[in-house]
Motif scaffolding. Sequence first.
Motif, short mmCIF file in Angstrom:
data_model
loop_
_atom_site.label_atom_id
_atom_site.label_comp_id
_atom_site.label_asym_id
_atom_site.label_seq_id
_atom_site.Cartn_x
_atom_site.Cartn_y
_atom_site.Cartn_z
N MET A 218 2.90 -42.07 -32.45
CA MET A 218 3.88 -43.13 -32.69
C MET A 218 3.56 -44.28 -31.76
O MET A 218 3.58 -44.14 -30.54
CB MET A 218 5.30 -42.60 -32.45
CG MET A 218 5.68 -41.49 -33.42
SD MET A 218 7.21 -40.63 -32.97
CE MET A 218 8.38 -41.98 -32.98
N ILE A 219 3.22 -45.43 -32.34
CA ILE A 219 2.78 -46.59 -31.58
C ILE A 219 3.47 -47.82 -32.13
O ILE A 219 3.59 -47.98 -33.36
CB ILE A 219 1.23 -46.78 -31.68
CG1 ILE A 219 0.50 -45.51 -31.27
CG2 ILE A 219 0.78 -47.94 -30.81
CD1 ILE A 219 -0.04 -44.73 -32.44
N ARG A 220 3.91 -48.70 -31.28
CA ARG A 220 4.54 -49.95 -31.72
C ARG A 220 3.44 -50.98 -32.02
O ARG A 220 2.86 -51.56 -31.11
CB ARG A 220 5.51 -50.47 -30.67
CG ARG A 220 6.74 -49.58 -30.50
CD ARG A 220 7.71 -50.15 -29.47
NE ARG A 220 8.92 -49.35 -29.37
CZ ARG A 220 9.07 -48.33 -28.53
NH1 ARG A 220 8.09 -47.98 -27.71
NH2 ARG A 220 10.21 -47.65 -28.48
N THR A 221 3.15 -51.17 -33.30
CA THR A 221 2.17 -52.16 -33.73
C THR A 221 2.79 -52.96 -34.87
O THR A 221 3.96 -52.77 -35.23
CB THR A 221 0.87 -51.49 -34.23
OG1 THR A 221 1.15 -50.78 -35.45
CG2 THR A 221 0.32 -50.52 -33.19
N GLU A 222 1.98 -53.83 -35.49
CA GLU A 222 2.46 -54.62 -36.61
C GLU A 222 2.85 -53.76 -37.81
O GLU A 222 3.52 -54.23 -38.73
CB GLU A 222 1.40 -55.64 -37.04
CG GLU A 222 1.18 -56.76 -36.03
CD GLU A 222 0.22 -57.82 -36.56
OE1 GLU A 222 -0.21 -57.71 -37.72
OE2 GLU A 222 -0.08 -58.75 -35.81
N SER A 224 5.05 -51.69 -38.00
CA SER A 224 6.50 -51.52 -38.04
C SER A 224 7.24 -52.82 -38.39
O SER A 224 8.46 -52.88 -38.25
CB SER A 224 7.00 -51.00 -36.69
OG SER A 224 6.68 -51.90 -35.65
N ARG A 225 6.52 -53.82 -38.89
CA ARG A 225 7.15 -55.12 -39.10
C ARG A 225 8.27 -55.10 -40.15
O ARG A 225 9.13 -55.98 -40.14
CB ARG A 225 6.11 -56.17 -39.49
CG ARG A 225 5.29 -55.83 -40.71
CD ARG A 225 4.20 -56.88 -40.96
NE ARG A 225 3.27 -56.47 -42.01
CZ ARG A 225 2.18 -55.75 -41.80
NH1 ARG A 225 1.90 -55.37 -40.57
NH2 ARG A 225 1.38 -55.42 -42.79
N LEU A 232 15.32 -48.29 -36.61
CA LEU A 232 14.96 -48.15 -35.20
C LEU A 232 15.90 -47.21 -34.46
O LEU A 232 15.53 -46.70 -33.39
CB LEU A 232 14.94 -49.52 -34.54
CG LEU A 232 13.88 -50.50 -35.08
CD1 LEU A 232 14.03 -51.87 -34.43
CD2 LEU A 232 12.47 -49.96 -34.85
N PHE A 235 14.72 -43.76 -33.21
CA PHE A 235 13.86 -43.62 -32.05
C PHE A 235 14.65 -43.41 -30.75
O PHE A 235 14.08 -43.20 -29.70
CB PHE A 235 12.94 -44.84 -31.93
CG PHE A 235 12.07 -45.02 -33.14
CD1 PHE A 235 11.40 -43.96 -33.70
CD2 PHE A 235 11.96 -46.26 -33.74
CE1 PHE A 235 10.60 -44.11 -34.83
CE2 PHE A 235 11.17 -46.43 -34.87
CZ PHE A 235 10.49 -45.36 -35.42
N ALA A 246 11.71 -41.26 -27.90
CA ALA A 246 11.04 -42.37 -27.22
C ALA A 246 9.88 -41.89 -26.36
O ALA A 246 8.90 -42.62 -26.16
CB ALA A 246 12.04 -43.14 -26.36
N PHE A 249 6.14 -41.88 -27.89
CA PHE A 249 5.37 -43.08 -28.17
C PHE A 249 4.14 -43.18 -27.28
O PHE A 249 4.16 -42.77 -26.12
CB PHE A 249 6.22 -44.33 -28.00
CG PHE A 249 7.05 -44.67 -29.20
CD1 PHE A 249 6.59 -45.57 -30.14
CD2 PHE A 249 8.29 -44.08 -29.40
CE1 PHE A 249 7.35 -45.89 -31.26
CE2 PHE A 249 9.05 -44.37 -30.51
CZ PHE A 249 8.58 -45.29 -31.45
N ASP A 251 0.75 -45.93 -26.14
CA ASP A 251 0.25 -47.29 -26.22
C ASP A 251 -0.95 -47.31 -27.15
O ASP A 251 -1.43 -46.29 -27.63
CB ASP A 251 -0.09 -47.83 -24.82
CG ASP A 251 -1.10 -46.96 -24.07
OD1 ASP A 251 -1.79 -46.14 -24.71
OD2 ASP A 251 -1.19 -47.10 -22.84
#
Length: 321
Positions: A218-222, A224-225, A232, A235, A246, A249, A251
Amino acid sequence: MQEAVASAYSRDSSAEEIARAVDLTGKLAVITGGAAGLGLETARALALAGADIFIAGRRPQVVAAAAQKLSETGQIVHSAVLDLMSVESVDAFADAVLALERPVDMLIANAGIMACPLQRTAKGIESQFMTNVVGHAVLLSRLARALAQSDDGRFVSLSSTAHHMSPVHFDDIQFERRPYEKWSAYGQSKTGNVLLAVKAAKALGPKGVSCFALHPGMIRTELSRSLDDSDLTQFSSTTAEGQPVADLFKDVPRGASTSVWAATSPALRGKGPLYLEDNKVAELLTKPARYHGVSAYALDPESADRLWTEIETIVERELPL
């Protein structure tokens, strides 16, 4: 299936750390979605290990900027625009790769969209299934011979634990008779990504191509736009084992690591189909779990064959491997 493979790495290993262990001089890596996020970091790590790179992305300016950044590694970098919603665009990209007249050593099907509002192609194909599955199947078919020409070809298909959300509903893939639900559509497409690796292993494994699907984490990238506030909130919850979601996640450097391990590890040569996570072979599950492991239905060879036939029907042509 899911036979254990020795790994010196963990979920905390980075893509660059894994790439440092191999020499990829003279190799060519083709990476969809290679202009941003996990794809760009995967490309960077492989380039630092000596590979030449061919990245694809939807936005011309972003692709050009990423190619310029990657060229700072000193490796040869090719780039082209690719819209996986368009078979014509996939064919044009494949033509550009094949024009290099060299083996494709690594094909990493990294690009994807997630939990989008309902969109369809002109022929009525749901966008997540088209982008994540169909477009990559066409590309795999076009580059299959070049993969088989490598002395250690690798096909890497990025899936997700979201495949637990849904098998492929062959009776209504395009949500023509059931209400559209964006997470079910995403889950179906991620199961499809695993099945692409299963199909590829059956056809290309005997030709020396190792084939894998994987969950990057699980990574916050585009990617999830398209998510909204209600998406959300999940999470902030906990897993069935009581672990805060949380905490799961990663990087981007750690998120790209399993892709690099799948594409380069000597321990994985000749293997597949395997579903990987956290730089190891994932547990085969008898019932779906939300955050780890692989469901048996995603590794079913008959489903993989049926999916390939469905894709050939969608694109109205045979897709040889």
